[in-house]
Design a protein around this motif. Structure first.
Motif: not given
Length: 73
Positions: A8-9, A41
């Protein structure tokens, strides 16, 4: 080659790098590349000097890198 990133970066996953890495590994890079994703993330999750550091994910990255490089040491 190994590619490591969080799923989710906002930079890696949300700007197309993850998709490009998946295509590369599935196509022409399949015999030379490995793709590893980690839940989260954070972008610079392996850097212990930053708030984004994820010690568990970093440990797994290091374990995988050492195993990958072992034949060359």
């Amino acid at each position: 080659m190994q590619i490591h990133g969080m799923d989710q970066d906002p930079f890696f996953a949300k700007e197309g790098d993850l998709e490009a890495a998946q295509r590369f590994v599935e196509a022409e890079g399949g015999d030379i590349a490995q793709l590893f994703t980690y839940p989260g993330k954070q972008h610079l999750f392996t850097d212990s000097s930053l708030r984004s550091h994820d010690p568990e994910a970093r440990a797994l990255v290091m374990e995988r890198m050492v195993k990958f490089l072992q034949p060359y040491v």
